[in-house]
Design a protein around this motif. Structure first.
Motif, PDB file in Angstrom:
ATOM      1  N   LEU A 246       0.813  -1.218   0.000  1.00  0.00           N
ATOM      2  CA  LEU A 246       0.000   0.000   0.000  1.00  0.00           C
ATOM      3  C   LEU A 246       0.842   1.262   0.000  1.00  0.00           C
ATOM      4  O   LEU A 246       0.309   2.358  -0.177  1.00  0.00           O
ATOM      5  N   ASN A 247       2.151   1.115   0.206  1.00  0.00           N
ATOM      6  CA  ASN A 247       3.059   2.263   0.176  1.00  0.00           C
ATOM      7  C   ASN A 247       4.181   1.996  -0.812  1.00  0.00           C
ATOM      8  O   ASN A 247       4.640   0.863  -0.960  1.00  0.00           O
ATOM      9  N   CYS A 248       4.611   3.050  -1.474  1.00  0.00           N
ATOM     10  CA  CYS A 248       5.671   2.912  -2.467  1.00  0.00           C
ATOM     11  C   CYS A 248       6.946   2.377  -1.806  1.00  0.00           C
ATOM     12  O   CYS A 248       7.411   2.936  -0.808  1.00  0.00           O
ATOM     13  N   PRO A 249       7.525   1.305  -2.344  1.00  0.00           N
ATOM     14  CA  PRO A 249       8.744   0.751  -1.747  1.00  0.00           C
ATOM     15  C   PRO A 249       9.943   1.682  -1.847  1.00  0.00           C
ATOM     16  O   PRO A 249      10.906   1.520  -1.101  1.00  0.00           O
ATOM     17  N   ARG A 250       9.884   2.666  -2.753  1.00  0.00           N
ATOM     18  CA  ARG A 250      11.003   3.590  -2.928  1.00  0.00           C
ATOM     19  C   ARG A 250      10.906   4.805  -2.024  1.00  0.00           C
ATOM     20  O   ARG A 250      11.871   5.172  -1.353  1.00  0.00           O
ATOM     21  N   CYS A 251       9.738   5.463  -2.008  1.00  0.00           N
ATOM     22  CA  CYS A 251       9.641   6.742  -1.294  1.00  0.00           C
ATOM     23  C   CYS A 251       8.668   6.717  -0.130  1.00  0.00           C
ATOM     24  O   CYS A 251       8.619   7.673   0.644  1.00  0.00           O
ATOM     25  N   ASP A 257      -3.966   2.817  -6.110  1.00  0.00           N
ATOM     26  CA  ASP A 257      -4.596   1.934  -7.090  1.00  0.00           C
ATOM     27  C   ASP A 257      -3.761   0.666  -7.253  1.00  0.00           C
ATOM     28  O   ASP A 257      -3.348   0.307  -8.349  1.00  0.00           O
ATOM     29  N   VAL A 258      -3.518  -0.032  -6.119  1.00  0.00           N
ATOM     30  CA  VAL A 258      -2.618  -1.185  -6.138  1.00  0.00           C
ATOM     31  C   VAL A 258      -3.153  -2.303  -7.023  1.00  0.00           C
ATOM     32  O   VAL A 258      -2.383  -3.051  -7.627  1.00  0.00           O
ATOM     33  N   ASP A 259      -4.491  -2.439  -7.131  1.00  0.00           N
ATOM     34  CA  ASP A 259      -5.041  -3.496  -7.969  1.00  0.00           C
ATOM     35  C   ASP A 259      -5.335  -3.015  -9.388  1.00  0.00           C
ATOM     36  O   ASP A 259      -6.046  -3.669 -10.145  1.00  0.00           O
TER      37      ASP A 259
END
Length: 458
Positions: A246-251, A257-259
């Motif tokens: 649910l959270n960006c792995p980078r920032c 809109d994960v799905d």
């Protein structure tokens, strides 16, 4: 990440591995490359060519490893899939790289689905030639050595690898293909957060810049690992477990809109798919939709099959032949197998974290067969079972469930809060004796392993 740590041909000579040569950069003088599917660009596999040097020590290591593995099997101490490889590796530390020389090896990793996908890839590769595999799930370096030394002439190998051990593999040699299935929370008391696993996987890919990666474009955690790699084939099958993405792995920004076609302001975004699992089949990069019919149950195995087809296609296998070959696979190292336990037929389902429990519960709720749930918390499982509260056990409301295992009481408490009727049994044998015919048994790793060890073919 709970792979078991427990596996002939003659060897004339083996030496330091060189790995596969990277492709020569194209120049302006090169003729244009024909627009043909990638699986037609790979020539027929050549038999592995042993290198020179260290012959005596390597031969002794292989011989000793085989003897010990055979003794382990004969004495029923295990499959030999770990102990033989561990001894051989201790006698010849460079053995893994030596055994990999000249082979086309697919390494399969990810939080869930490794063992099943490894079996699918092995079956797929056998449409083109002999392939060896660590079918017992021994997924660390000693297990890889044990698998490779079972057939020194096999040109292909399909090897499951623990996520945190892939970097050790790519430090030894560069696989032809790395399959990266998914990333979610698993045994946090042993392994840590997903970001720890991501960093290790990123290191592994940096060490193998010429390796083709077949990766899940629907998992932001996987995309973050692979985004900077030069050669990625993207698979799309959708994802049901979204709580770890649910959270960006980078920032760290929220992904809304994960799905769907997710995109972060930092630039990380869902790539275009090369292979897509559709309602009716599998859509390939050639634009053709092929029927995808499997004996293995559930949508999750349709996704696993898509990874197997894509990985095999990268090594020259015909996708149609692969789909035909894998259609009849019914179980992988006991997963999904119907076995005989205490004089009754039981279907065994493995679930070890919230994401895999979601998929197995989906299979179990499709019918009214009796249901037994078993949870342990031994070293191979991880001692922390707080993840039970992240599993949607509410889908079992209206059914009566038997629970057992070392942490059966914790599971019973969770089910009571979920509004699910349950009874606690001291042992799996007692649970089976108290349930109706042909039950499903969903168990985490060591509970599953113990049941499988007691089982027989129906």
């Amino acid at each position: 990440m709970t792979g078991t740590r427990d596996g002939q041909g003659e060897l004339d000579e083996l030496g330091p591995a060189t790995g596969e040569s990277p492709p020569r950069p194209r120049t302006g003088d090169d003729p244009p490359r024909a627009a043909v599917p990638p699986w037609q660009l790979v020539g027929p596999p050549a038999a592995p060519k042993p290198a020179t040097g260290g012959r005596v020590r390597t031969s002794l290591a292989l011989g000793a490893g085989r003897v010990v593995a055979g003794m382990s099997r004969r004495l029923r101490l295990g499959s030999g899939g770990m102990i033989g490889g561990r001894l051989a590796l201790s006698l010849q530390p460079g053995l893994l790289a030596r055994l990999a020389t000249g082979r086309r090896i697919v390494m399969i990793t990810g939080t869930n689905g490794k063992t099943t996908t490894t079996a699918l890839v092995a079956a797929a590769l056998r449409t083109r030639g002999t392939a060896t595999s660590n079918a017992t799930g021994a997924n660390m370096l000693d297990g890889h050595v044990a698998a490779l030394m079972t057939d020194l002439s096999a040109p292909f190998a399909s090897l499951e690898v623990d996520e945190l051990h892939l970097a050790q593999v790519t430090a030894e040699f560069s696989p032809s293909v790395i399959v990266l299935l998914n990333l979610s929370r698993d045994q946090m008391d042993r392994v840590g957060e997903i970001r720890t696993v991501q960093r290790s996987l990123s290191t592994a890919l940096r060490q193998a810049p010429g390796t083709r990666v077949v990766a899940n474009r629907d998992d932001p955690n996987v995309v973050a690992v692979c985004a900077d790699h030069a050669a990625v084939t993207w698979i799309s099958g959708g994802t049901r477990w979204r709580h770890d993405a649910l959270n960006c792995p980078r920032c760290g920004a929220s992904l809304t809109d994960v799905d769907g076609p997710w995109r972060c302001a930092c630039g990380l975004a869902r790539p275009e798919a090369d292979w897509t699992v559709t309602g009716g089949g599998l859509l390939g990069p050639d634009g053709r939709e092929r029927a995808l019919e499997l004996a293995l149950p559930g949508h999750v195995n349709r996704i696993n099959a898509a990874f197997a087809v894509a990985a095999a296609a990268e090594l020259g296998c015909d996708p149609d032949a692969v789909l035909h070959r894998i259609a009849g696979l019914r179980q992988a190292s006991g997963r999904y197998a119907s076995v005989l336990l205490d004089d009754r037929v039981v279907r065994l389902l493995l679930a070890k974290n919230p994401a895999s429990w979601l998929e197995m519960l989906d299979l179990a709720t499709g019918h009214e067969r009796p249901l037994v749930l078993a949870v342990n918390s031994r070293e191979a499982d991880g001692h922390d079972v707080s993840w039970l509260w992240d599993v949607d056990f509410e889908v079992l409301r209206g059914r009566s469930v038997l629970v057992t295992g070392d942490r059966g009481l914790d599971l019973a408490v969770r089910l009571r809060y979920a509004g699910v009727r349950c009874e606690l049994a001291d042992t799996a044998q007692e649970a089976l004796a108290r349930c109706g015919p042909e039950p499903d048994v969903i168990a985490n790793y060591t509970a599953f392993r113990d049941l499988l060890a007691r089982s027989a073919a129906p």
